[in-house]
Structures are given as C-alpha cells and as structure tokens.
Design a protein around this motif. Structure first.
Motif, PDB file in Angstrom:
ATOM      1  N   SER A  74       0.872  -1.174   0.000  1.00  0.00           N
ATOM      2  CA  SER A  74       0.000   0.000   0.000  1.00  0.00           C
ATOM      3  C   SER A  74       0.910   1.225   0.000  1.00  0.00           C
ATOM      4  O   SER A  74       1.844   1.322   0.781  1.00  0.00           O
ATOM      5  CB  SER A  74      -0.940   0.008   1.200  1.00  0.00           C
ATOM      6  N   LEU A  75       0.616   2.131  -0.902  1.00  0.00           N
ATOM      7  CA  LEU A  75       1.459   3.303  -1.078  1.00  0.00           C
ATOM      8  C   LEU A  75       0.865   4.515  -0.378  1.00  0.00           C
ATOM      9  O   LEU A  75      -0.337   4.755  -0.448  1.00  0.00           O
ATOM     10  CB  LEU A  75       1.617   3.611  -2.566  1.00  0.00           C
ATOM     11  N   SER A  76       1.731   5.266   0.267  1.00  0.00           N
ATOM     12  CA  SER A  76       1.295   6.521   0.881  1.00  0.00           C
ATOM     13  C   SER A  76       1.102   7.549  -0.230  1.00  0.00           C
ATOM     14  O   SER A  76       1.508   7.349  -1.374  1.00  0.00           O
ATOM     15  CB  SER A  76       2.347   7.019   1.870  1.00  0.00           C
ATOM     16  N   GLU A  77       0.508   8.664   0.126  1.00  0.00           N
ATOM     17  CA  GLU A  77       0.312   9.743  -0.843  1.00  0.00           C
ATOM     18  C   GLU A  77       1.665  10.241  -1.367  1.00  0.00           C
ATOM     19  O   GLU A  77       1.835  10.504  -2.552  1.00  0.00           O
ATOM     20  CB  GLU A  77      -0.475  10.881  -0.197  1.00  0.00           C
ATOM     21  N   ASN A  78       2.643  10.330  -0.458  1.00  0.00           N
ATOM     22  CA  ASN A  78       3.984  10.765  -0.837  1.00  0.00           C
ATOM     23  C   ASN A  78       4.620   9.779  -1.823  1.00  0.00           C
ATOM     24  O   ASN A  78       5.239  10.184  -2.809  1.00  0.00           O
ATOM     25  CB  ASN A  78       4.858  10.910   0.412  1.00  0.00           C
ATOM     26  N   GLN A  79       4.474   8.489  -1.571  1.00  0.00           N
ATOM     27  CA  GLN A  79       5.032   7.480  -2.475  1.00  0.00           C
ATOM     28  C   GLN A  79       4.344   7.517  -3.840  1.00  0.00           C
ATOM     29  O   GLN A  79       4.998   7.364  -4.871  1.00  0.00           O
ATOM     30  CB  GLN A  79       4.919   6.089  -1.860  1.00  0.00           C
ATOM     31  N   MET A  80       3.033   7.723  -3.847  1.00  0.00           N
ATOM     32  CA  MET A  80       2.311   7.838  -5.119  1.00  0.00           C
ATOM     33  C   MET A  80       2.807   9.040  -5.909  1.00  0.00           C
ATOM     34  O   MET A  80       3.002   8.958  -7.125  1.00  0.00           O
ATOM     35  CB  MET A  80       0.799   7.970  -4.880  1.00  0.00           C
ATOM     36  N   GLN A  81       3.033  10.153  -5.226  1.00  0.00           N
ATOM     37  CA  GLN A  81       3.534  11.353  -5.902  1.00  0.00           C
ATOM     38  C   GLN A  81       4.921  11.093  -6.471  1.00  0.00           C
ATOM     39  O   GLN A  81       5.223  11.494  -7.594  1.00  0.00           O
ATOM     40  CB  GLN A  81       3.563  12.550  -4.942  1.00  0.00           C
ATOM     41  N   ASP A 103      11.336   3.679  -2.759  1.00  0.00           N
ATOM     42  CA  ASP A 103      11.648   3.038  -1.481  1.00  0.00           C
ATOM     43  C   ASP A 103      11.934   1.552  -1.702  1.00  0.00           C
ATOM     44  O   ASP A 103      12.846   1.212  -2.438  1.00  0.00           O
ATOM     45  CB  ASP A 103      10.533   3.282  -0.464  1.00  0.00           C
TER      46      ASP A 103
END
Length: 139
Positions: A74-81, A103
C-alpha cells in the motif's frame, strides 16, 4: 450581447469597416478566441510556466492491482507522488517502458499510457531479472 448592439457600440463609419470586422475569417477567429477559448500562445505560455493543471493520472492495470493486493503493498500519498514524478522523469528522457523504484518497491510502468503494469517489493526483486524495459528511475 446581440450583433446589433455590438455594431452600435463600435461606431463604424463605413460599411467596409463593418464587413472587415465581422465578415473577415481572420477577424472572426480572433473574436471567437476572446469568447472563452485559449489561444495557442496562451496554452504554450501556461505550459512553459507550469501553471496548467495536471490532467494525466497514473493508472494501475488489473495485473498491477492484483500484485499490490497479494503482496500487501500500500502506497502513501507521498510514495504515489514520487511514483508519478518518476514516470514524468522517464517520459522526459524518452523512455517507453520503465522500471521505477520507490523506497522498497519496484514498478514497471508503460510511460506512454501512464499505466503501472506490475509491482513488486524488494524481497521479490532481489533475484528477479527484469526484461522489456528501456530505462529505470530510482526516486
């Protein structure tokens, strides 16, 4: 505003001025641009300044969705960006199929269509040979 009102407000002295204003195709195009559409120059300027809204979203294929689910990714908003930013960097370099590392995750992205094709975590990618890519972005 009706055409008659526009004509009356312009105070034309000759019929020639009137016909040039409203019947000349070049003038008609300029007039239509003033009524809500953007000119090429305005669009180009907004893109150069980076003021246009981001319209392209990164999509996930069904295969990628199932890989994310089965691998508990599951990706955080920061990782998606960052994934999106990595895709944009690959696009800027002319890459068509890219490996984008965020990451501990690896994503294969079809750059042209902004589609994540598959996803894996670091443990899986250690002993994996990745083929059919023409570039990689580590972000």
């Amino acid at each position: 505003m009706s055409l008659n009102m526009k004509i009356n407000q312009q105070n034309f002295s000759t019929i020639q001025q009137l016909s040039e204003q409203y019947l000349n195709p070049k003038t008609a195009k300029k007039e239509s641009n003033r009524e809500g559409t953007l000119s090429f120059e305005e669009i180009l300027k907004s893109k150069q300044e980076g003021t246009e809204p981001k319209t392209a979203e990164l999509k996930f294929s069904k295969h990628a969705d199932s890989r994310l689910a089965e691998r508990n990714i599951s990706l955080s908003e920061n990782q998606m960006q960052r994934l999106y930013d990595g895709t944009e960097k690959a696009k800027a370099k002319g890459i068509k199929e890219s490996l984008v590392m965020v990451d501990d995750y690896a994503f294969i992205v079809n750059i042209k269509n902004n589609i994540v094709v598959t996803a894996m975590n670091r443990e899986e990618s250690n002993d994996t040979v990745i083929t059919n890519i023409d570039g990689a972005v580590i972000i």
